[in-house]
Design a protein around this motif. Structure first.
Motif, PDB file in Angstrom:
ATOM      1  N   MET A  28       0.828  -1.217   0.000  1.00 21.28           N
ATOM      2  CA  MET A  28       0.000   0.000   0.000  1.00 21.28           C
ATOM      3  C   MET A  28       0.865   1.271   0.000  1.00 21.28           C
ATOM      4  O   MET A  28       0.325   2.376  -0.003  1.00 21.28           O
ATOM      5  N   GLU A  29       2.178   1.090   0.060  1.00 19.05           N
ATOM      6  CA  GLU A  29       3.125   2.211   0.111  1.00 19.05           C
ATOM      7  C   GLU A  29       2.890   3.106   1.322  1.00 19.05           C
ATOM      8  O   GLU A  29       2.929   4.328   1.237  1.00 19.05           O
ATOM      9  N   ILE A  30       2.626   2.462   2.471  1.00 16.90           N
ATOM     10  CA  ILE A  30       2.419   3.161   3.737  1.00 16.90           C
ATOM     11  C   ILE A  30       3.708   3.014   4.551  1.00 16.90           C
ATOM     12  O   ILE A  30       4.114   1.888   4.859  1.00 16.90           O
ATOM     13  N   PRO A  31       4.360   4.116   4.923  1.00 13.86           N
ATOM     14  CA  PRO A  31       5.584   4.003   5.730  1.00 13.86           C
ATOM     15  C   PRO A  31       5.285   3.392   7.102  1.00 13.86           C
ATOM     16  O   PRO A  31       4.314   3.754   7.769  1.00 13.86           O
ATOM     17  N   PHE A  32       6.139   2.456   7.507  1.00  9.03           N
ATOM     18  CA  PHE A  32       5.960   1.784   8.793  1.00  9.03           C
ATOM     19  C   PHE A  32       7.309   1.474   9.416  1.00  9.03           C
ATOM     20  O   PHE A  32       8.340   1.503   8.753  1.00  9.03           O
ATOM     21  N   GLU A  33       7.264   1.193  10.690  1.00  5.18           N
ATOM     22  CA  GLU A  33       8.451   0.746  11.423  1.00  5.18           C
ATOM     23  C   GLU A  33       8.120  -0.576  12.091  1.00  5.18           C
ATOM     24  O   GLU A  33       6.952  -0.904  12.288  1.00  5.18           O
ATOM     25  N   CYS A 126      -4.944   0.723   7.779  1.00  6.03           N
ATOM     26  CA  CYS A 126      -5.130   1.535   6.574  1.00  6.03           C
ATOM     27  C   CYS A 126      -6.525   2.147   6.532  1.00  6.03           C
ATOM     28  O   CYS A 126      -6.695   3.319   6.173  1.00  6.03           O
ATOM     29  N   GLN A 127      -7.539   1.363   6.911  1.00  2.00           N
ATOM     30  CA  GLN A 127      -8.907   1.878   6.914  1.00  2.00           C
ATOM     31  C   GLN A 127      -9.057   3.022   7.924  1.00  2.00           C
ATOM     32  O   GLN A 127      -9.757   4.000   7.652  1.00  2.00           O
ATOM     33  N   ILE A 128      -8.404   2.894   9.065  1.00  2.00           N
ATOM     34  CA  ILE A 128      -8.457   3.968  10.066  1.00  2.00           C
ATOM     35  C   ILE A 128      -7.818   5.232   9.508  1.00  2.00           C
ATOM     36  O   ILE A 128      -8.378   6.328   9.588  1.00  2.00           O
ATOM     37  N   ALA A 130      -7.406   5.987   6.436  1.00  2.00           N
ATOM     38  CA  ALA A 130      -8.147   6.436   5.252  1.00  2.00           C
ATOM     39  C   ALA A 130      -9.235   7.448   5.607  1.00  2.00           C
ATOM     40  O   ALA A 130      -9.643   8.239   4.748  1.00  2.00           O
ATOM     41  N   LEU A 131      -9.694   7.450   6.834  1.00  2.00           N
ATOM     42  CA  LEU A 131     -10.716   8.402   7.245  1.00  2.00           C
ATOM     43  C   LEU A 131     -10.258   9.851   7.065  1.00  2.00           C
ATOM     44  O   LEU A 131     -11.081  10.738   6.844  1.00  2.00           O
ATOM     45  N   GLY A 132      -8.957  10.082   7.157  1.00  2.00           N
ATOM     46  CA  GLY A 132      -8.429  11.433   7.016  1.00  2.00           C
ATOM     47  C   GLY A 132      -7.446  11.593   5.874  1.00  2.00           C
ATOM     48  O   GLY A 132      -6.748  12.600   5.799  1.00  2.00           O
ATOM     49  N   ASP A 133      -7.380  10.613   4.973  1.00  2.00           N
ATOM     50  CA  ASP A 133      -6.392  10.664   3.897  1.00  2.00           C
ATOM     51  C   ASP A 133      -6.997  10.030   2.643  1.00  2.00           C
ATOM     52  O   ASP A 133      -7.161   8.807   2.563  1.00  2.00           O
ATOM     53  N   LYS A 134      -7.320  10.860   1.656  1.00  2.00           N
ATOM     54  CA  LYS A 134      -7.978  10.380   0.438  1.00  2.00           C
ATOM     55  C   LYS A 134      -7.086   9.434  -0.368  1.00  2.00           C
ATOM     56  O   LYS A 134      -7.593   8.526  -1.025  1.00  2.00           O
ATOM     57  N   ASP A 135      -5.776   9.637  -0.327  1.00  2.00           N
ATOM     58  CA  ASP A 135      -4.870   8.748  -1.065  1.00  2.00           C
ATOM     59  C   ASP A 135      -4.905   7.342  -0.481  1.00  2.00           C
ATOM     60  O   ASP A 135      -4.955   6.351  -1.220  1.00  2.00           O
ATOM     61  N   ILE A 136      -4.883   7.254   0.840  1.00  2.43           N
ATOM     62  CA  ILE A 136      -4.953   5.940   1.483  1.00  2.43           C
ATOM     63  C   ILE A 136      -6.332   5.329   1.251  1.00  2.43           C
ATOM     64  O   ILE A 136      -6.455   4.129   0.990  1.00  2.43           O
ATOM     65  N   LYS A 138      -8.198   5.647  -1.343  1.00  2.00           N
ATOM     66  CA  LYS A 138      -8.195   5.091  -2.706  1.00  2.00           C
ATOM     67  C   LYS A 138      -7.455   3.762  -2.737  1.00  2.00           C
ATOM     68  O   LYS A 138      -7.906   2.803  -3.380  1.00  2.00           O
ATOM     69  N   LYS A 139      -6.329   3.679  -2.053  1.00  2.00           N
ATOM     70  CA  LYS A 139      -5.560   2.431  -2.015  1.00  2.00           C
ATOM     71  C   LYS A 139      -6.370   1.306  -1.364  1.00  2.00           C
ATOM     72  O   LYS A 139      -6.355   0.170  -1.838  1.00  2.00           O
ATOM     73  N   VAL A 140      -7.078   1.634  -0.297  1.00  2.00           N
ATOM     74  CA  VAL A 140      -7.914   0.626   0.374  1.00  2.00           C
ATOM     75  C   VAL A 140      -9.041   0.179  -0.555  1.00  2.00           C
ATOM     76  O   VAL A 140      -9.311  -1.018  -0.683  1.00  2.00           O
ATOM     77  N   ALA A 141      -9.679   1.131  -1.216  1.00  2.00           N
ATOM     78  CA  ALA A 141     -10.771   0.797  -2.139  1.00  2.00           C
ATOM     79  C   ALA A 141     -10.254  -0.089  -3.276  1.00  2.00           C
ATOM     80  O   ALA A 141     -10.899  -1.082  -3.642  1.00  2.00           O
ATOM     81  N   ASP A 142      -9.104   0.252  -3.818  1.00  2.00           N
ATOM     82  CA  ASP A 142      -8.518  -0.557  -4.894  1.00  2.00           C
ATOM     83  C   ASP A 142      -8.171  -1.954  -4.397  1.00  2.00           C
ATOM     84  O   ASP A 142      -8.408  -2.947  -5.098  1.00  2.00           O
ATOM     85  N   TYR A 143      -7.634  -2.035  -3.195  1.00  2.00           N
ATOM     86  CA  TYR A 143      -7.282  -3.333  -2.621  1.00  2.00           C
ATOM     87  C   TYR A 143      -8.529  -4.203  -2.471  1.00  2.00           C
ATOM     88  O   TYR A 143      -8.544  -5.369  -2.865  1.00  2.00           O
TER      89      TYR A 143
END
Length: 169
Positions: A28-33, A126-128, A130-136, A138-143
């Motif tokens: 999803m190209e979400i930065p994580f540690e 990601c769903q959480i 996504a509530l405040g990030d339209k790019d995320i 979209k990624k969740v919807a596509d997934y």
């Protein structure tokens, strides 16, 4: 690049399970540690991590733990960020860990996915976000759309099987 999600596990023996969250976030190209912290062996480090998580820009914490499974709850007690617990299968097929994670006292919620459900934890994170990030979003919807496409393809492949005399589709 600063992480938005922190994946925490009680020990590196949990990595084969928690790696599923890493792979989903990577896709999803979400930065994580990713870190190992123990509620019982490094309690001061867990509290320090949790208290500083929001100020470091984290949005969601995924915490995997087995057996006594105190890690997600201890983290949740010291932060206002959403914490998603992943019960790790252990001595009682993960039931012990699951019950430890879901039985939180009022005011200290921990969202909990199924036993060894690190991939679902990452999707929920990601769903959480996504509530405040339209790019995320979209990624969740596509997934999610891709999940349906996989099932449609599977049904087409199953329809092609002609090895059975009494198969009607």
């Amino acid at each position: 690049m600063k992480p938005l999600v922190s994946i925490i596990m009680g020990s590196t023996s949990d990595l084969p399970i928690m790696e599923k969250a890493c792979k989903l976030l990577e896709s999803m190209e979400i930065p994580f540690e990713v870190n190992a912290l123990s509620a019982h062996r490094t309690p001061a480090a867990v509290e320090e991590f949790a208290r500083g998580a929001e100020s470091r820009g984290l949005k969601v914490i995924i915490a995997g733990a087995g057996m006594a499974a105190a890690l997600p709850g201890v983290i949740a007690a010291s932060t206002t960020l959403p914490v998603i617990g992943v019960p790790i299968k252990g001595m009682l097929d993960g039931l012990d860990a699951m019950l430890s994670i879901i039985q939180m006292p009022p005011g200290i919620p921990v969202a909990t996915v199924g036993v060894n459900g690190a991939q679902n934890a990452a999707i929920l994170a990601c769903q959480i976000m996504a509530l405040g990030d339209k790019d995320i979003a979209k990624k969740v919807a596509d997934y999610k759309a891709g999940l349906g496409a996989k099932i449609e393809k599977a049904n087409k492949d199953l329809a092609e099987i002609k090895d059975y005399k009494y198969k009607t589709n």
